[in-house]
Design a protein around this motif. Structure first.
Motif, PDB file in Angstrom:
ATOM      1  N   THR A 206       0.827  -1.214   0.000  1.00  0.00           N
ATOM      2  CA  THR A 206       0.000   0.000   0.000  1.00  0.00           C
ATOM      3  C   THR A 206       0.859   1.260   0.000  1.00  0.00           C
ATOM      4  O   THR A 206       0.597   2.215  -0.739  1.00  0.00           O
ATOM      5  N   LYS A 207       1.901   1.264   0.828  1.00  0.00           N
ATOM      6  CA  LYS A 207       2.782   2.435   0.893  1.00  0.00           C
ATOM      7  C   LYS A 207       3.440   2.705  -0.455  1.00  0.00           C
ATOM      8  O   LYS A 207       3.532   3.863  -0.884  1.00  0.00           O
ATOM      9  N   MET A 208       3.921   1.650  -1.117  1.00  0.00           N
ATOM     10  CA  MET A 208       4.574   1.842  -2.409  1.00  0.00           C
ATOM     11  C   MET A 208       3.629   2.481  -3.423  1.00  0.00           C
ATOM     12  O   MET A 208       4.017   3.378  -4.179  1.00  0.00           O
ATOM     13  N   LYS A 209       2.391   2.029  -3.425  1.00  0.00           N
ATOM     14  CA  LYS A 209       1.407   2.588  -4.356  1.00  0.00           C
ATOM     15  C   LYS A 209       1.117   4.054  -4.023  1.00  0.00           C
ATOM     16  O   LYS A 209       1.025   4.901  -4.921  1.00  0.00           O
ATOM     17  N   ILE A 210       0.988   4.354  -2.742  1.00  0.00           N
ATOM     18  CA  ILE A 210       0.745   5.734  -2.328  1.00  0.00           C
ATOM     19  C   ILE A 210       1.902   6.632  -2.741  1.00  0.00           C
ATOM     20  O   ILE A 210       1.701   7.781  -3.155  1.00  0.00           O
ATOM     21  N   LEU A 211       3.112   6.123  -2.670  1.00  0.00           N
ATOM     22  CA  LEU A 211       4.296   6.901  -3.013  1.00  0.00           C
ATOM     23  C   LEU A 211       4.468   7.101  -4.515  1.00  0.00           C
ATOM     24  O   LEU A 211       5.356   7.830  -4.946  1.00  0.00           O
ATOM     25  N   GLY A 212       3.624   6.432  -5.309  1.00  0.00           N
ATOM     26  CA  GLY A 212       3.603   6.698  -6.741  1.00  0.00           C
ATOM     27  C   GLY A 212       4.415   5.761  -7.599  1.00  0.00           C
ATOM     28  O   GLY A 212       4.575   6.005  -8.802  1.00  0.00           O
ATOM     29  N   CYS A 213       4.929   4.669  -7.038  1.00  0.00           N
ATOM     30  CA  CYS A 213       5.717   3.759  -7.869  1.00  0.00           C
ATOM     31  C   CYS A 213       4.800   2.771  -8.604  1.00  0.00           C
ATOM     32  O   CYS A 213       3.663   2.540  -8.196  1.00  0.00           O
ATOM     33  N   LYS A 214       5.289   2.218  -9.682  1.00  0.00           N
ATOM     34  CA  LYS A 214       4.589   1.163 -10.405  1.00  0.00           C
ATOM     35  C   LYS A 214       4.981  -0.167  -9.780  1.00  0.00           C
ATOM     36  O   LYS A 214       6.164  -0.530  -9.762  1.00  0.00           O
ATOM     37  N   LEU A 215       4.018  -0.907  -9.249  1.00  0.00           N
ATOM     38  CA  LEU A 215       4.293  -2.196  -8.615  1.00  0.00           C
ATOM     39  C   LEU A 215       3.975  -3.321  -9.593  1.00  0.00           C
ATOM     40  O   LEU A 215       2.860  -3.404 -10.109  1.00  0.00           O
ATOM     41  N   VAL A 216       4.947  -4.190  -9.841  1.00  0.00           N
ATOM     42  CA  VAL A 216       4.790  -5.307 -10.777  1.00  0.00           C
ATOM     43  C   VAL A 216       4.755  -6.619  -9.994  1.00  0.00           C
ATOM     44  O   VAL A 216       5.777  -7.050  -9.447  1.00  0.00           O
ATOM     45  N   PRO A 217       3.585  -7.287  -9.885  1.00  0.00           N
ATOM     46  CA  PRO A 217       3.523  -8.586  -9.197  1.00  0.00           C
ATOM     47  C   PRO A 217       4.231  -9.661 -10.013  1.00  0.00           C
ATOM     48  O   PRO A 217       4.094  -9.710 -11.238  1.00  0.00           O
ATOM     49  N   VAL A 218       4.990 -10.517  -9.343  1.00  0.00           N
ATOM     50  CA  VAL A 218       5.724 -11.604 -10.013  1.00  0.00           C
ATOM     51  C   VAL A 218       5.132 -12.923  -9.541  1.00  0.00           C
ATOM     52  O   VAL A 218       5.185 -13.254  -8.347  1.00  0.00           O
ATOM     53  N   THR A 219       4.548 -13.673 -10.474  1.00  0.00           N
ATOM     54  CA  THR A 219       3.826 -14.893 -10.109  1.00  0.00           C
ATOM     55  C   THR A 219       4.560 -16.173 -10.512  1.00  0.00           C
ATOM     56  O   THR A 219       4.127 -17.263 -10.159  1.00  0.00           O
ATOM     57  N   ARG A 220       5.650 -16.062 -11.224  1.00  0.00           N
ATOM     58  CA  ARG A 220       6.345 -17.267 -11.712  1.00  0.00           C
ATOM     59  C   ARG A 220       7.234 -17.863 -10.621  1.00  0.00           C
ATOM     60  O   ARG A 220       7.523 -17.223  -9.609  1.00  0.00           O
ATOM     61  N   GLY A 221       7.673 -19.099 -10.857  1.00  0.00           N
ATOM     62  CA  GLY A 221       8.568 -19.762  -9.914  1.00  0.00           C
ATOM     63  C   GLY A 221       7.947 -19.874  -8.540  1.00  0.00           C
ATOM     64  O   GLY A 221       6.795 -20.277  -8.386  1.00  0.00           O
ATOM     65  N   THR A 222       8.732 -19.500  -7.522  1.00  0.00           N
ATOM     66  CA  THR A 222       8.219 -19.521  -6.151  1.00  0.00           C
ATOM     67  C   THR A 222       7.499 -18.226  -5.793  1.00  0.00           C
ATOM     68  O   THR A 222       6.990 -18.085  -4.689  1.00  0.00           O
ATOM     69  N   ALA A 223       7.486 -17.272  -6.740  1.00  0.00           N
ATOM     70  CA  ALA A 223       6.815 -15.973  -6.543  1.00  0.00           C
ATOM     71  C   ALA A 223       7.341 -15.243  -5.308  1.00  0.00           C
ATOM     72  O   ALA A 223       6.591 -14.595  -4.578  1.00  0.00           O
ATOM     73  N   THR A 224       8.682 -15.372  -5.079  1.00  0.00           N
ATOM     74  CA  THR A 224       9.302 -14.673  -3.957  1.00  0.00           C
ATOM     75  C   THR A 224      10.495 -13.870  -4.470  1.00  0.00           C
ATOM     76  O   THR A 224      10.546 -13.506  -5.645  1.00  0.00           O
ATOM     77  N   LEU A 225      11.466 -13.593  -3.599  1.00  0.00           N
ATOM     78  CA  LEU A 225      12.506 -12.606  -3.890  1.00  0.00           C
ATOM     79  C   LEU A 225      13.361 -12.959  -5.096  1.00  0.00           C
ATOM     80  O   LEU A 225      13.637 -12.103  -5.948  1.00  0.00           O
ATOM     81  N   LYS A 226      13.794 -14.202  -5.201  1.00  0.00           N
ATOM     82  CA  LYS A 226      14.668 -14.586  -6.321  1.00  0.00           C
ATOM     83  C   LYS A 226      13.968 -14.327  -7.649  1.00  0.00           C
ATOM     84  O   LYS A 226      14.565 -13.825  -8.620  1.00  0.00           O
ATOM     85  N   ASP A 227      12.680 -14.655  -7.728  1.00  0.00           N
ATOM     86  CA  ASP A 227      11.920 -14.459  -8.966  1.00  0.00           C
ATOM     87  C   ASP A 227      11.679 -12.975  -9.233  1.00  0.00           C
ATOM     88  O   ASP A 227      11.651 -12.545 -10.392  1.00  0.00           O
ATOM     89  N   ALA A 228      11.533 -12.176  -8.169  1.00  0.00           N
ATOM     90  CA  ALA A 228      11.391 -10.732  -8.335  1.00  0.00           C
ATOM     91  C   ALA A 228      12.663 -10.123  -8.897  1.00  0.00           C
ATOM     92  O   ALA A 228      12.620  -9.223  -9.747  1.00  0.00           O
ATOM     93  N   VAL A 229      13.826 -10.635  -8.449  1.00  0.00           N
ATOM     94  CA  VAL A 229      15.107 -10.166  -8.995  1.00  0.00           C
ATOM     95  C   VAL A 229      15.183 -10.472 -10.486  1.00  0.00           C
ATOM     96  O   VAL A 229      15.538  -9.611 -11.298  1.00  0.00           O
ATOM     97  N   ASP A 230      14.836 -11.700 -10.861  1.00  0.00           N
ATOM     98  CA  ASP A 230      14.872 -12.092 -12.275  1.00  0.00           C
ATOM     99  C   ASP A 230      13.972 -11.190 -13.109  1.00  0.00           C
ATOM    100  O   ASP A 230      14.356 -10.719 -14.191  1.00  0.00           O
ATOM    101  N   SER A 231      12.762 -10.948 -12.632  1.00  0.00           N
ATOM    102  CA  SER A 231      11.796 -10.144 -13.362  1.00  0.00           C
ATOM    103  C   SER A 231      12.271  -8.696 -13.522  1.00  0.00           C
ATOM    104  O   SER A 231      12.190  -8.113 -14.612  1.00  0.00           O
ATOM    105  N   ALA A 232      12.791  -8.129 -12.445  1.00  0.00           N
ATOM    106  CA  ALA A 232      13.263  -6.742 -12.491  1.00  0.00           C
ATOM    107  C   ALA A 232      14.447  -6.604 -13.437  1.00  0.00           C
ATOM    108  O   ALA A 232      14.545  -5.627 -14.196  1.00  0.00           O
ATOM    109  N   PHE A 233      15.339  -7.593 -13.415  1.00  0.00           N
ATOM    110  CA  PHE A 233      16.526  -7.511 -14.276  1.00  0.00           C
ATOM    111  C   PHE A 233      16.141  -7.619 -15.755  1.00  0.00           C
ATOM    112  O   PHE A 233      16.741  -6.957 -16.612  1.00  0.00           O
ATOM    113  N   GLU A 234      15.136  -8.418 -16.053  1.00  0.00           N
ATOM    114  CA  GLU A 234      14.668  -8.524 -17.443  1.00  0.00           C
ATOM    115  C   GLU A 234      14.113  -7.190 -17.935  1.00  0.00           C
ATOM    116  O   GLU A 234      14.357  -6.785 -19.082  1.00  0.00           O
ATOM    117  N   GLU A 235      13.378  -6.493 -17.079  1.00  0.00           N
ATOM    118  CA  GLU A 235      12.863  -5.172 -17.444  1.00  0.00           C
ATOM    119  C   GLU A 235      14.012  -4.192 -17.648  1.00  0.00           C
ATOM    120  O   GLU A 235      14.008  -3.399 -18.592  1.00  0.00           O
TER     121      GLU A 235
END
Length: 400
Positions: A155-184
């Motif tokens: 909620t705080k991130m959205k209020i602060l104006g950032c774009k939040l990208v949910p990552v649902t692949r793999g275990t859907a936790t930190l390692k997969d979020a790193v992979d997704s962010a690096f691809e972008e």
């Protein structure tokens, strides 16, 4: 003079001993080298140093205090426990320390978007805060599992104006979020900057994040000596990627009399596959552009790791931690989810301080060790974040 003969930390190629470096596609090497050059250029300027110092003081609220947890110490018996209160920083954790630096660097380099991953959401909130401050668009990738666990930070991130990208692949936790962010990030590395959230990734990020976080240890060393006329006997911090720990440890590395301990998640037990004890059970390998200890499957893939603390469930670790483990300057221990929960509740109910679940790992280790030591011994814990984000999750888990 320390008895340890430290190698460069890092050398010109970004290695801490055998760990670190830039294991990246050739087209990214120039981008990373440009970031390193810009960082080395900006950090020397009086204008940057003055701006960062003023923001740390007037925006973050530094210096964060050191607090004597006297009631907890008395209850446990033995060593006296002290807390470096990074939980009192603006945004509630240590993450703001390097996020301000990275946002200022992005502004200096003329970048058009800052991209990052987050686990528990503290890095995401801190980076969204810093980007709002300097006026740069921010995009945060977060695993769906962590989004559900850490709703207040979402909620705080959205209020602060950032774009939040949910990552649902793999275990859907930190390692997969790193992979997704690096691809972008790879879509336009010239105009984007990837603001890594810990002392991990390709050079220069382990160095850069450490440098911004080292204010923790510099303050703590001065504060403790001003009060006690000596260093603490033991300093400790939780370790996932390891930024809060490296922030505290760096100032004490040459003080041989100070025992330094990193605490990582044993999860449901080291004899299960539900843990994130990379330094304890991992082996040297490669992940996310660096050489470090990694928890891997028999096929050589990163393990799907587990911790009750979303910010610690990472199968790699900062390369400087790996080097410091190998030369035996830092010890690495682990605590279970249950021990973490007990420490979370104990600190809350005995001292009125609700810690982040990540930080509660270090508190749990100190609670385990303090009764075995004498009363004239001191343990300084880096309380890296507050537990507002975890309160609902813990209450549900414990049936409160």
């Amino acid at each position: 003079m320390s008895k340890f003969d430290f190698a460069p930390m890092p050398d010109t190629d970004g290695f801490f001993g055998n760990y670190g470096g830039q294991i990246i596609p050739p087209e990214l090497k120039k981008v990373m080298d440009d970031i390193n050059q810009a960082y080395e250029e900006i950090r020397q300027t009086e204008a940057f140093q003055t701006e960062l110092m003023q923001l740390n003081q007037d925006y973050v609220g530094r210096p964060s205090p050191i607090y004597h947890a006297k009631r907890l110490s008395d209850q446990l018996g033995g060593a006296q426990i002290y807390l470096k209160r990074e939980d009192l920083n603006h945004t509630g954790a240590h993450k703001i320390n390097h996020c301000l630096g990275e946002a200022l660097l992005a502004k200096f380099m003329g970048k058009k978007k800052v991209i990052a991953e987050t686990g528990a959401g503290q890095h995401g909130v801190a980076l969204a805060t810093a980007c709002a401050l300097v006026g740069i668009p921010c995009e945060i990738h977060m695993g769906q599992v962590d989004i559900e666990k850490e709703h207040p930070n979402v909620t705080k991130m959205k209020i602060l104006g950032c774009k939040l990208v949910p990552v649902t692949r793999g275990t859907a936790t930190l390692k997969d979020a790193v992979d997704s962010a690096f691809e972008e990030y790879l879509k336009n590395p010239e105009e984007f900057i990837y603001a890594i959230g810990s002392v991990v990734g390709p050079h220069p990020f382990p160095k850069m994040v450490r440098d911004f976080q080292s204010i923790i240890g510099r303050e703590a060393r001065q504060q403790f000596n001003d009060r006690h006329g000596k260093n603490p006997n033991i300093i400790t911090a939780c370790v996932g990627g390891g930024s809060n720990a490296m922030g505290l440890f760096t100032a004490f590395l040459n003080d041989d009399e100070v025992k330094i301990v990193g605490v990582e998640p044993a999860g449901l037990g080291l004899d299960t596959d539900k843990h994130s004890a990379t330094m304890t059970l991992g082996k040297p390998s490669q992940i996310h552009g660096m050489k470090c200890y990694v928890l891997e499957t028999e096929d050589g893939e990163p393990m799907p790791v587990h911790s009750i603390a979303s910010g610690l469930d990472y199968p790699g670790v900062g390369p400087q931690h790996c080097y410091l483990k190998d030369i035996e300057r830092v010890e690495y221990h682990s605590v279970t989810d249950d021990e973490c929960l007990n420490a979370f509740m104990s600190l809350s109910q005995v001292e009125g301080i609700i810690p982040a679940l990540e930080s509660a790992h270090a508190v749990a280790w100190a609670m385990r060790v303090a009764p075995t030591l004498s009363e004239d011994q001191n343990i300084l814990i880096n309380l890296s974040g507050r537990g507002d984000k975890d309160a609902d999750y813990v209450a549900e888990k414990l049936g409160l």
